[in-house]
Design a protein around this motif. Structure first.
Motif, PDB file in Angstrom:
ATOM      1  N   THR A 157      -6.367  11.245   6.498  1.00 34.62           N
ATOM      2  CA  THR A 157      -5.375  11.572   5.918  1.00 34.62           C
ATOM      3  C   THR A 157      -3.892  10.780   6.460  1.00 34.62           C
ATOM      4  OG1 THR A 157      -6.398  13.878   6.099  1.00 34.62           O
ATOM      5  CG2 THR A 157      -3.813  13.989   5.738  1.00 34.62           C
ATOM      6  N   PHE A 158      -3.002  10.335   5.476  1.00 36.55           N
ATOM      7  CA  PHE A 158      -2.329   9.836   6.122  1.00 36.55           C
ATOM      8  C   PHE A 158      -0.809  10.124   5.315  1.00 36.55           C
ATOM      9  CE2 PHE A 158       0.023   5.445   5.727  1.00 36.55           C
ATOM     10  CZ  PHE A 158       0.294   5.074   6.733  1.00 36.55           C
ATOM     11  N   ILE A 159       0.461  10.362   6.153  1.00 36.17           N
ATOM     12  CA  ILE A 159       1.609  11.375   4.971  1.00 36.17           C
ATOM     13  C   ILE A 159       2.705  10.379   5.769  1.00 36.17           C
ATOM     14  CG2 ILE A 159       2.746  13.324   4.685  1.00 36.17           C
ATOM     15  CD1 ILE A 159      -0.134  13.222   3.739  1.00 36.17           C
ATOM     16  N   GLY A 232       0.913  11.065  -4.231  1.00 33.72           N
ATOM     17  CA  GLY A 232       0.068  11.364  -2.999  1.00 33.72           C
ATOM     18  C   GLY A 232      -1.525  11.377  -4.166  1.00 33.72           C
ATOM     19  N   VAL A 233      -1.937  10.865  -3.110  1.00 36.93           N
ATOM     20  CA  VAL A 233      -3.798  11.092  -3.562  1.00 36.93           C
ATOM     21  C   VAL A 233      -4.805  11.722  -2.619  1.00 36.93           C
ATOM     22  CG1 VAL A 233      -3.564   8.479  -4.171  1.00 36.93           C
ATOM     23  CG2 VAL A 233      -4.468   9.587  -2.346  1.00 36.93           C
ATOM     24  N   ALA A 234      -6.432  12.453  -2.905  1.00 41.77           N
ATOM     25  CA  ALA A 234      -6.936  13.517  -2.858  1.00 41.77           C
ATOM     26  C   ALA A 234      -8.059  12.710  -3.143  1.00 41.77           C
ATOM     27  CB  ALA A 234      -6.718  14.401  -3.082  1.00 41.77           C
ATOM     28  N   ALA A 235      -9.444  12.478  -1.968  1.00 43.39           N
ATOM     29  CA  ALA A 235     -10.088  11.570  -3.501  1.00 43.39           C
ATOM     30  C   ALA A 235     -11.221  11.933  -2.402  1.00 43.39           C
ATOM     31  CB  ALA A 235     -10.813  10.122  -3.055  1.00 43.39           C
ATOM     32  N   SER A 236     -13.000  11.893  -2.301  1.00 41.56           N
ATOM     33  CA  SER A 236     -13.968  12.350  -2.270  1.00 41.56           C
ATOM     34  C   SER A 236     -14.556  11.220  -2.991  1.00 41.56           C
ATOM     35  CB  SER A 236     -14.761  13.498  -2.450  1.00 41.56           C
ATOM     36  OG  SER A 236     -15.912  13.677  -2.293  1.00 41.56           O
ATOM     37  N   ALA A 251       3.407  10.622   0.333  1.00 40.14           N
ATOM     38  CA  ALA A 251       4.427  10.113   0.290  1.00 40.14           C
ATOM     39  C   ALA A 251       5.533  11.895   0.512  1.00 40.14           C
ATOM     40  CB  ALA A 251       5.270   9.365  -0.524  1.00 40.14           C
ATOM     41  N   THR A 252       5.263  12.297   1.685  1.00 36.47           N
ATOM     42  CA  THR A 252       5.916  13.351   1.721  1.00 36.47           C
ATOM     43  C   THR A 252       6.798  13.640   3.319  1.00 36.47           C
ATOM     44  OG1 THR A 252       3.928  14.827   1.676  1.00 36.47           O
ATOM     45  CG2 THR A 252       4.901  14.750  -0.592  1.00 36.47           C
ATOM     46  N   MET A 253       6.569  12.721   4.249  1.00 37.27           N
ATOM     47  CA  MET A 253       7.615  12.778   5.318  1.00 37.27           C
ATOM     48  C   MET A 253       8.506  12.497   5.142  1.00 37.27           C
ATOM     49  SD  MET A 253       6.649  13.534   8.211  1.00 37.27           S
ATOM     50  CE  MET A 253       4.591  13.605   8.658  1.00 37.27           C
ATOM     51  N   PRO A 254       9.440  13.556   5.785  1.00 39.84           N
ATOM     52  CA  PRO A 254      10.660  13.176   5.896  1.00 39.84           C
ATOM     53  C   PRO A 254      11.307  12.273   6.849  1.00 39.84           C
ATOM     54  CG  PRO A 254      10.104  15.556   6.418  1.00 39.84           C
ATOM     55  CD  PRO A 254       9.371  14.774   5.950  1.00 39.84           C
ATOM     56  N   GLY A 256      12.702   9.582   8.603  1.00 40.68           N
ATOM     57  CA  GLY A 256      12.731   9.671  10.284  1.00 40.68           C
ATOM     58  C   GLY A 256      12.239   9.638  10.740  1.00 40.68           C
ATOM     59  N   SER A 257      11.125  10.015  10.329  1.00 44.44           N
ATOM     60  CA  SER A 257      10.108  11.824  11.056  1.00 44.44           C
ATOM     61  C   SER A 257       9.120  10.324  11.044  1.00 44.44           C
ATOM     62  CB  SER A 257       9.134  12.288  10.154  1.00 44.44           C
ATOM     63  OG  SER A 257      10.729  13.259  10.275  1.00 44.44           O
ATOM     64  N   ARG A 258       8.035  10.288  12.400  1.00 42.23           N
ATOM     65  CA  ARG A 258       6.639   9.186  12.349  1.00 42.23           C
ATOM     66  C   ARG A 258       5.385   9.781  11.161  1.00 42.23           C
ATOM     67  NH1 ARG A 258       4.074   8.941  18.194  1.00 42.23           N
ATOM     68  NH2 ARG A 258       2.837   7.423  17.494  1.00 42.23           N
ATOM     69  N   ALA A 259       5.170   8.825  10.898  1.00 41.07           N
ATOM     70  CA  ALA A 259       3.847   8.803  10.022  1.00 41.07           C
ATOM     71  C   ALA A 259       2.651   9.476  10.743  1.00 41.07           C
ATOM     72  CB  ALA A 259       3.529   7.813   9.722  1.00 41.07           C
TER      73      ALA A 259
END
Length: 360
Positions: A157-159, A232-236, A251-254, A256-259
């Motif tokens: 997971t990567f945000i 956003g992506v979601a995959a099996s 791509a939803t992290m505010p 200034g916040s760390r990924a």
């Protein structure tokens, strides 16, 4: 008395835009024994600015003029859809090459570059900096050495704080202080690889595949889109050998916040959880033993100095084991993303991941 020190490596950069000028060129400039020989980008004023600021010996808007000088190493950080031709020509010019991610947009083009690099006996790396962070090579050795046994399930997971990169005209607040501001067309045009899948999941998929050696063979996916751009992506995913897993990101992290980057692996003999946003990694085994990796706060904050440093070292004859972001992993990543997007366009129907043709 003669000087026995090696000749400096002549470095060229094609695509001195936002990230090239912000990260790649300063990293090259800081390396001992590297000469900034040639730089290319569009726009005469911008080209003169970057060439003068960093002290390049030569500058041109046509990348082929830069390659005519036969540099030893080349960094290609142009928009995604231009990578294939420019990496191909750099390899043909005899250079070792670092290509920005995604390596290409077309899997066939990515595998073509892998084959060309192999035939030319040149190193081809991709700018996936996660693989070079502290202890990540140790983590890979543990996984591939059987620390959790045969892998049965794998999730990544990567945000990231990239909504303003891929959508809208506002852009990132941090861009107000960068050397150049990115072009919207590079990141927001789906025909040119704009969107989260190519722009960000390329990090997560490359990291998962490089750590584990898992090879995706088919993908079933959905994407969340705004104005035709995936955010956003979601995959099996099914892997060769029978393992299954999931690839998710947004791509939803505010700003200034760390990924947030997290990998979970389930194996026959244990589990592994790597939390890159928390500088934390733990293995728990069926025999009751546990292992925590020795990480200091901030060790896993992302940067991309490692691939540049590795490119220079490899050009000087370093052990190829330093290739922690090889072209093969980059091509596998491109093929996986292409299958993911094709599946989403087909309503989630599974799509195969293109593999390389067997070498002769």
């Amino acid at each position: 008395m003669t000087d026995s020190s090696p000749a400096p490596l002549r470095a060229a950069v094609s695509g001195a835009g936002w990230y090239g000028a912000q990260s790649h060129i300063p990293t090259l400039a800081a390396l001992p024994g590297v000469r900034l020989d040639g730089v290319c980008r569009l726009g005469a004023a911008e080209l003169a600015r970057v060439a003068g600021h960093f002290g390049f010996a030569f500058a041109a808007e046509d990348y082929r003029a830069v390659l005519d000088r036969r540099p030893d190493i080349v960094v290609v950080s142009t928009p995604h859809h231009l990578h294939h031709a420019q990496v191909r020509d750099a390899l043909d010019a005899g250079a070792h090459v670092l290509c920005e991610k995604p390596m290409t947009l077309d899997p066939a083009e990515a595998w073509d570059l892998v084959a060309r690099a192999r035939a030319a006996r040149r190193h081809l790396l991709v700018a996936n900096g996660y693989q070079y962070l502290p202890q990540v090579d140790v983590l890979r050795a543990a996984i591939r050495g059987g620390a959790i046994g045969e892998i049965e399930t794998a999730q990544v997971t990567f945000i990231s704080a990239t909504r303003n990169v891929f959508h809208g005209a506002e852009g990132q607040q941090s861009w107000k202080t960068t050397f150049f501001r990115p072009e919207r067309g590079t990141w927001q045009d789906p025909a040119r690889g704009g969107g989260f899948a190519y722009g960000q999941m390329s990090h997560a998929i490359a990291l998962l595949c490089w750590l584990t050696g898992l090879l995706p063979v088919s993908v079933s996916a959905q994407t969340f889109r705004r104005d035709a751009v995936d955010l956003g992506v979601a995959a099996s995913v099914a892997f060769a050998g029978g393992a299954v897993g999931s690839l998710t990101g947004a791509a939803t992290m505010p700003q200034g916040s760390r990924a947030l980057m997290r990998i979970f692996l389930g194996g026959r003999e244990g589990t592994l959880l790597a939390e890159f946003d928390r500088d934390s990694c733990e293995i728990r085994r069926e025999d009751g033993t546990q292992r925590r990796f020795d990480l200091a706060p901030g060790d896993w904050i992302y940067h991309c100095r490692g691939p540049i440093e590795a490119l220079a070292a490899l050009a000087r004859g370093a052990d190829p084991a330093r290739t922690q972001s090889p072209g093969e992993t980059g091509a596998t990543t491109v093929a996986t993303i292409a299958a993911l997007l094709a599946s989403a366009a087909a309503g989630g129907a599974a799509r195969p991941v293109r593999r390389a043709e067997a070498p002769p």
